[in-house]
Design a protein around this motif. Sequence first.
Motif, mmCIF file in Angstrom:
data_model
loop_
_atom_site.group_PDB
_atom_site.id
_atom_site.type_symbol
_atom_site.label_atom_id
_atom_site.label_comp_id
_atom_site.label_asym_id
_atom_site.label_seq_id
_atom_site.Cartn_x
_atom_site.Cartn_y
_atom_site.Cartn_z
ATOM 1 N N LEU A 190 9.868 0.279 -20.416
ATOM 2 C CA LEU A 190 9.065 1.062 -19.485
ATOM 3 C C LEU A 190 8.105 0.175 -18.703
ATOM 4 C CD1 LEU A 190 8.092 3.755 -18.344
ATOM 5 C CD2 LEU A 190 6.586 3.972 -20.325
ATOM 6 N N LEU A 191 7.418 -0.726 -19.397
ATOM 7 C CA LEU A 191 6.484 -1.620 -18.710
ATOM 8 C C LEU A 191 7.214 -2.540 -17.734
ATOM 9 C CD1 LEU A 191 4.095 -2.571 -21.667
ATOM 10 C CD2 LEU A 191 3.625 -1.047 -19.742
ATOM 11 N N GLY A 192 8.400 -2.997 -18.140
ATOM 12 C CA GLY A 192 9.180 -3.844 -17.236
ATOM 13 C C GLY A 192 9.597 -3.100 -15.983
ATOM 14 N N GLN A 193 10.034 -1.849 -16.119
ATOM 15 C CA GLN A 193 10.410 -1.060 -14.963
ATOM 16 C C GLN A 193 9.203 -0.734 -14.079
ATOM 17 O OE1 GLN A 193 13.331 -0.005 -13.690
ATOM 18 N NE2 GLN A 193 14.437 -1.198 -15.229
ATOM 19 N N MET A 194 8.054 -0.426 -14.685
ATOM 20 C CA MET A 194 6.852 -0.150 -13.898
ATOM 21 C C MET A 194 6.443 -1.363 -13.072
ATOM 22 S SD MET A 194 4.744 2.051 -16.759
ATOM 23 C CE MET A 194 3.219 2.067 -15.814
ATOM 24 N N TYR A 195 6.521 -2.523 -13.691
ATOM 25 C CA TYR A 195 6.182 -3.752 -12.953
ATOM 26 C C TYR A 195 7.204 -4.016 -11.850
ATOM 27 C CZ TYR A 195 5.202 -8.648 -11.967
ATOM 28 O OH TYR A 195 4.905 -9.824 -11.324
ATOM 29 N N ALA A 196 8.492 -3.868 -12.161
ATOM 30 C CA ALA A 196 9.540 -4.182 -11.195
ATOM 31 C C ALA A 196 9.533 -3.240 -9.998
ATOM 32 C CB ALA A 196 10.911 -4.147 -11.883
ATOM 33 N N GLN A 197 9.141 -1.976 -10.211
ATOM 34 C CA GLN A 197 9.174 -1.012 -9.121
ATOM 35 C C GLN A 197 7.854 -0.912 -8.356
ATOM 36 O OE1 GLN A 197 11.028 2.784 -9.677
ATOM 37 N NE2 GLN A 197 12.279 2.108 -11.391
ATOM 38 N N THR A 198 6.778 -1.487 -8.886
ATOM 39 C CA THR A 198 5.474 -1.337 -8.236
ATOM 40 C C THR A 198 4.967 -2.640 -7.620
ATOM 41 O OG1 THR A 198 4.904 0.410 -9.812
ATOM 42 C CG2 THR A 198 3.105 -0.536 -8.536
ATOM 43 N N MET A 199 4.913 -3.687 -8.392
ATOM 44 C CA MET A 199 4.252 -4.911 -7.933
ATOM 45 C C MET A 199 4.916 -5.554 -6.718
ATOM 46 S SD MET A 199 1.539 -5.175 -9.578
ATOM 47 C CE MET A 199 1.100 -6.792 -8.942
ATOM 48 N N PRO A 200 6.257 -5.658 -6.646
ATOM 49 C CA PRO A 200 6.838 -6.331 -5.472
ATOM 50 C C PRO A 200 6.569 -5.632 -4.149
ATOM 51 C CG PRO A 200 8.425 -6.227 -7.273
ATOM 52 C CD PRO A 200 7.287 -5.338 -7.656
ATOM 53 N N VAL A 201 6.317 -4.316 -4.161
ATOM 54 C CA VAL A 201 6.131 -3.583 -2.905
ATOM 55 C C VAL A 201 4.672 -3.226 -2.658
ATOM 56 C CG1 VAL A 201 8.442 -2.607 -3.070
ATOM 57 C CG2 VAL A 201 6.518 -1.321 -3.997
ATOM 58 N N LEU A 202 3.783 -3.559 -3.587
ATOM 59 C CA LEU A 202 2.390 -3.106 -3.483
ATOM 60 C C LEU A 202 1.689 -3.721 -2.281
ATOM 61 C CD1 LEU A 202 0.373 -1.302 -4.970
ATOM 62 C CD2 LEU A 202 -0.355 -3.310 -6.262
ATOM 63 N N ALA A 203 1.759 -5.039 -2.145
ATOM 64 C CA ALA A 203 1.053 -5.703 -1.050
ATOM 65 C C ALA A 203 1.649 -5.329 0.302
ATOM 66 C CB ALA A 203 1.099 -7.220 -1.250
ATOM 67 N N GLY A 204 2.971 -5.306 0.390
ATOM 68 C CA GLY A 204 3.610 -4.981 1.670
ATOM 69 C C GLY A 204 3.301 -3.569 2.137
ATOM 70 N N PHE A 205 3.361 -2.599 1.226
ATOM 71 C CA PHE A 205 3.077 -1.234 1.631
ATOM 72 C C PHE A 205 1.602 -1.048 1.963
ATOM 73 C CE2 PHE A 205 2.026 3.227 0.833
ATOM 74 C CZ PHE A 205 2.939 3.838 1.688
ATOM 75 N N THR A 206 0.712 -1.723 1.255
ATOM 76 C CA THR A 206 -0.717 -1.623 1.574
ATOM 77 C C THR A 206 -0.999 -2.147 2.970
ATOM 78 O OG1 THR A 206 -1.266 -1.885 -0.772
ATOM 79 C CG2 THR A 206 -3.016 -2.277 0.814
ATOM 80 N N ALA A 207 -0.394 -3.287 3.319
ATOM 81 C CA ALA A 207 -0.572 -3.825 4.661
ATOM 82 C C ALA A 207 0.025 -2.891 5.712
ATOM 83 C CB ALA A 207 0.074 -5.210 4.761
ATOM 84 N N LEU A 208 1.202 -2.327 5.428
ATOM 85 C CA LEU A 208 1.820 -1.382 6.354
ATOM 86 C C LEU A 208 0.958 -0.143 6.535
ATOM 87 C CD1 LEU A 208 4.291 -0.504 8.048
ATOM 88 C CD2 LEU A 208 5.274 0.437 5.941
#
Length: 267
Positions: A53-71
């Motif tokens: 669960l922790l691995g999936q949460m990290y994989a689905q959240t962290m890679p897109v967090l900065a890009g979506f925040t900037a967008l």
Amino acid sequence: MSWSETTLKLPGRLWAALGAQALAWWRSIYLTAVILVLVLSPSSYGRGARGMLLGQMYAQTMPVLAGFTALAALLCAVIARIVIVTAQSYGLSRYALDLVVRVMVIELIPLTAALFVAMRCTIPAGVQVVQLRMRGQLAAWKARGVDPIRAALVPRAAAGVFAAITLAALSCMVALVTVYWSVYGFSLAGFGAYTRIFGQIFAPSLTLVFVLKTWFFSLTVAVMPMASALYTPVARHRQGGAELGGFARMFAVLLLIEMVSLMGNYY
């Protein structure tokens, strides 16, 4: 085949298509209920399950967090500037801030976050489930007494819900800062008036609708790709088009939730 034969077979094909769609909707509802029960069950959080669960949460959240925040910041700045300049040209400056906050924070950000998570996270996670089915991994787990839904779908669906809520919450905070900067610049002179307007907009009833809408958005984009991946025949996935049907059903549910929230907020 003659035209008359085709005409006679058309009702049968229509009923078959309607039956397939009804079955797909029912399976999505059923899987949503099953996943909710499993997520609330303590037995779903064993040592290996927690790591997954922790691995999936990290994989689905962290890679897109900065890009979506900037967008989100860029989108909010552009829309806020357009609305403010347009309101000033019509002598409606006093309504501009209220309109921007309602449009950006309450309506646009949650839907945008949900769609972004669907495209970048949960639909690719559904493709992973399809690949597990094609390799026979789900059948092997079931033969060993391991629940495939608990092992493969619950971590991905829970991570999708977490990603959608996290992006929506963070983007709402970014939107509030961006809107303030667009109106008042870097001065703190308008902080009191801004917080007062914010408090007037987010009445208890509207806040409740906003929270429920964000929750149902996140649940929709997390579960419906999983339902399509689990129940659609593997042959259809190989031929292509199965993901498109699942996305269409998911988008229809998102629109329905948005319509209900609009009625709850403004009627």
